[in-house]
Design an enzyme around this catalytic site. Structure first.
Site, short mmCIF file in Angstrom:
data_model
loop_
_atom_site.label_atom_id
_atom_site.label_comp_id
_atom_site.label_asym_id
_atom_site.label_seq_id
_atom_site.Cartn_x
_atom_site.Cartn_y
_atom_site.Cartn_z
N GLN A 88 35.30 -32.53 19.90
CA GLN A 88 36.37 -33.25 19.17
C GLN A 88 36.81 -32.19 18.29
O GLN A 88 36.12 -31.93 17.28
CB GLN A 88 35.98 -34.60 18.46
N ASP A 144 32.57 -35.12 17.67
CA ASP A 144 31.44 -35.29 19.03
C ASP A 144 31.47 -34.26 19.77
O ASP A 144 32.53 -33.67 20.24
CB ASP A 144 31.85 -36.37 19.61
N ILE A 149 35.41 -30.40 13.48
CA ILE A 149 34.83 -30.80 14.60
C ILE A 149 33.88 -32.04 14.53
O ILE A 149 33.46 -32.02 13.46
CB ILE A 149 33.99 -29.61 15.39
N GLU A 198 29.71 -46.38 20.71
CA GLU A 198 30.53 -45.27 20.70
C GLU A 198 29.70 -44.41 21.64
O GLU A 198 28.39 -44.51 21.75
CB GLU A 198 31.07 -44.56 19.34
N ARG A 212 36.00 -47.20 24.40
CA ARG A 212 36.20 -45.53 24.59
C ARG A 212 34.95 -44.79 24.82
O ARG A 212 33.78 -45.65 24.85
CB ARG A 212 36.62 -45.08 22.98
N1 DQQ Z 1 34.62 -39.87 17.73
C1 DQQ Z 1 35.73 -39.99 18.53
C2 DQQ Z 1 35.76 -41.21 19.60
C3 DQQ Z 1 34.29 -41.44 19.09
C4 DQQ Z 1 34.07 -41.30 17.81
C5 DQQ Z 1 36.96 -39.77 17.87
C6 DQQ Z 1 32.46 -41.11 17.57
O1 DQQ Z 1 35.87 -41.09 20.83
O2 DQQ Z 1 34.06 -43.25 19.63
O3 DQQ Z 1 37.12 -38.52 17.34
O4 DQQ Z 1 32.25 -40.23 16.47
#
Ligand code: DQQ
Length: 587
Positions: free
Chosen positions: A80, A64, A62, A242, A187
């Protein structure tokens, strides 16, 4: 034992701990195996580092926290997630729900990379509870060319109390990248808010040239979005931003605020996660609603990310807040990555956890944010060890009677003899982590170092030191807070860092420094000065597989300090993977 005896003991112990580390490193490279050795157990994979009360799913990777929200009495945490491996990739949105932020029930994956616009991953995003009744998530999709767009998903069934299934909008992709920046750097939409014109706004992280930026988009219907002519904010040279986060904090009260208020006694916070340094920084400022722009104040107004404040000075990234309308507070979550190698993660079958959810509010000095574990964490406290008004002279004092690998420790250090503080060299202000390493717990000072040795092996060959040191600057005292993991484990190939920062506090007025440390197997999450500074770390003591951890107070300053209060609790394990029907959801 007299003071000099204790001092000798302390020095001896620190000496032994350094010595053993060196000898072991030396010996390891010249080892001759005369007889077949039993296979050394890979202690990283042994399971002892899994957390007891910090959020993690049963297995796999895992990162974010995504779209945290409170809706109809239920807390939702998306994250995530790679459902097939303990390494980053194949990003889905995992989903767990809770009624108390402590015990969690996992649900089926909320988002999977199944559409052309997200076939290479459903990246991070945020939830918005529209009109208090209609949740929606905006998230980033990554297509076959790794180009990123912003997309919408809605609950499939609003009458399902836990919102199990999510449906992607047929209008996706909603927002595509502009011509003036790379579509691979676009993003992580924020929670949306409504302006006085009735239009929705969201900010999206991007990089234009070398500039980090939070691009602003407006919409009437949450589906058709137009880019504003100006970004919400941008800065030169900070690289990709981000996971931006944008929210108000009250200047007069401790209650959290929902995203829209722009008037009244509030300040606004803009947080960005800097891709280049993997650190989360925030600025305090104002939201100029007429220009639709964030206007930073104080150090945030300096166009150099090194001047911006940090939520956490340790391992902490891609954080996100949400407004808890049930208890009127704002809550912050951050991702704590592992400090071991990718091979270790594969061997143990999991990687990544979330911090303890923290309430976040403005300090009464209005210059910084204060973070504190949500009060629900106290429900896990069991047996307590209590000390009061103990003179902590130079030496070590073991805190016995608490399970030192799963504890919550609160301690107040009352200082006297401040004039004995060492003189501050202004060049030290540049690099607190380096100062923590150079003047570590074994280096005697005037006032401090004093603090805790946590996750310590019996002979202290392994330990992490969380400590303070006071310096005398021209007109004020400076308080350094450190979390030093360099001796946390004898296992090689770990990221064993020393972290540090200065506390923004008036020591002469307060004369007391507080520390709270949450210890959870491989997690050390520390809050200094009542939450003015936080440092999180991940450690993997090698002795865990066969012996238990110890906890000490220590003082290696020439002046004693008084532990006016210490409470150390054994912590019960949270139930991180219960069934939904085990949650008491009130309808
Ligand atoms: N993690 C995600 C992105 C973000 C990044 C991808 C930050 O959306 O920018 O796993 O850790």
């Amino acid at each position: 034992m007299g003071m000099s005896g204790r001092s000798c003991l302390l020095r001896a112990l620190f000496f032994i701990s350094c010595f053993v580390v060196d000898i072991d490193g030396e010996a390891a490279s010249h080892r001759i195996v005369l007889y077949p050795q039993p296979q050394q157990q890979n202690s990283i994979a042994s399971g002892v580092y899994r957390t007891a009360y910090h959020f993690q799913p049963p297995r796999n990777w895992i990162n974010d926290p995504n779209g945290p929200m409170y809706f109809n009495g239920v807390y939702h945490l998306f994250y995530q997630y790679n459902p097939n491996a303990a390494v980053w990739g194949d990003m889905h949105w995992g989903h767990s729900v809770s009624v108390d932020l402590i015990n969690w029930a996992p649900l089926p994956l909320a988002l999977a990379p199944t559409s052309p616009y997200d076939v290479n991953g459903c990246f991070s995003g945020s939830a918005t509870v529209r009109r208090g009744t209609h949740p929606a998530v905006l998230y980033t999709g990554v297509d076959a060319n790794y180009e990123q767009s912003q997309n919408l998903a809605l609950p499939a069934n609003l009458s399902d109390p836990v919102l199990t299934n999510w449906t992607k909008s047929g209008h996706n992709p909603l927002i595509s990248a502009g011509d003036d920046f790379e579509a691979t750097n676009f993003r992580d939409p924020t929670t949306a808010w409504v302006g006085s014109d009735g239009l929705w706004r969201t900010a999206v992280g991007a990089q234009i040239g070398a500039n980090g930026t939070a691009l602003l988009y407006r919409s009437r219907d949450f589906v058709r979005w137009e880019r504003a002519s100006r970004p919400l904010h941008s800065s030169s040279g900070s690289g990709m931003w981000e996971c931006p986060d944008f929210y108000p904090v009250s200047v007069v009260g401790v209650e959290g605020l929902d995203t829209p208020p722009t008037e009244g006694e509030v300040k606004h916070v803009l947080k960005m996660s800097l891709f280049e340094t993997h650190s989360d920084h925030y600025m305090l400022g104002a939201y100029d609603a007429a220009r639709d722009a964030f206007v930073p104040e104080g150090e945030g107004a300096v166009d150099d990310y090194r001047a911006w404040q940090r939520y956490d000075h340790g391992k902490f990234y891609a954080s996100k807040t949400f407004f808890d309308a049930g208890r009127r507070r704002r809550i912050l979550w951050g991702w704590l990555n592992e400090s071991d190698s990718e091979a270790d993660d594969v061997a143990k079958g999991w990687a990544g956890i979330q911090t303890i959810p923290r309430t976040i509010r403005l300090d009464s000095n209005r210059r910084q944010l204060i973070q504190w574990p949500v009060e629900e964490v106290r429900s896990l406290r069991k047996h307590v060890v209590h000390l009061q008004n103990m003179e902590l002279q130079t030496g070590l004092h073991e805190i016995k009677g608490v399970k030192a690998s799963q504890a919550d420790v609160e301690v107040d250090f009352q200082l006297h003899d401040l004039e004995r503080a060492q003189t501050f060299d202004p060049t030290w202000a540049m690099d607190p982590p380096r100062l923590c390493a150079e003047q570590d717990a074994s280096v005697q000072g005037g006032i401090g170092p004093f603090g805790l040795l946590v996750l310590a092996s019996e002979k202290l060959e392994e330990h992490s030191a969380i400590f303070f040191r006071v310096y005398k600057d021209q007109n004020a005292y400076k308080v350094l807070m450190c979390s030093d993991q360099r001796r946390s484990s004898l296992w090689p190939e770990l990221d064993k860092a020393a972290y540090g920062t200065f506390l923004d506090m008036n020591l002469e007025k307060e004369s007391k420094i507080s520390l709270r440390t949450l210890i959870d197997h491989s997690v050390i999450e520390s809050f200094g000065g009542g939450g003015r500074a936080c440092i999180s770390a991940r450690v993997y003591p090698s002795f865990f597989s066969n012996s238990s951890a110890h906890l000490y107070l220590f003082n290696n300053g020439s002046s004693s300090t008084t532990v006016s209060r210490l409470k150390a609790w054994d912590m019960a394990g949270a139930r991180l993977n219960i069934r939904v029907d085990e949650l008491s959801i009130e309808h």
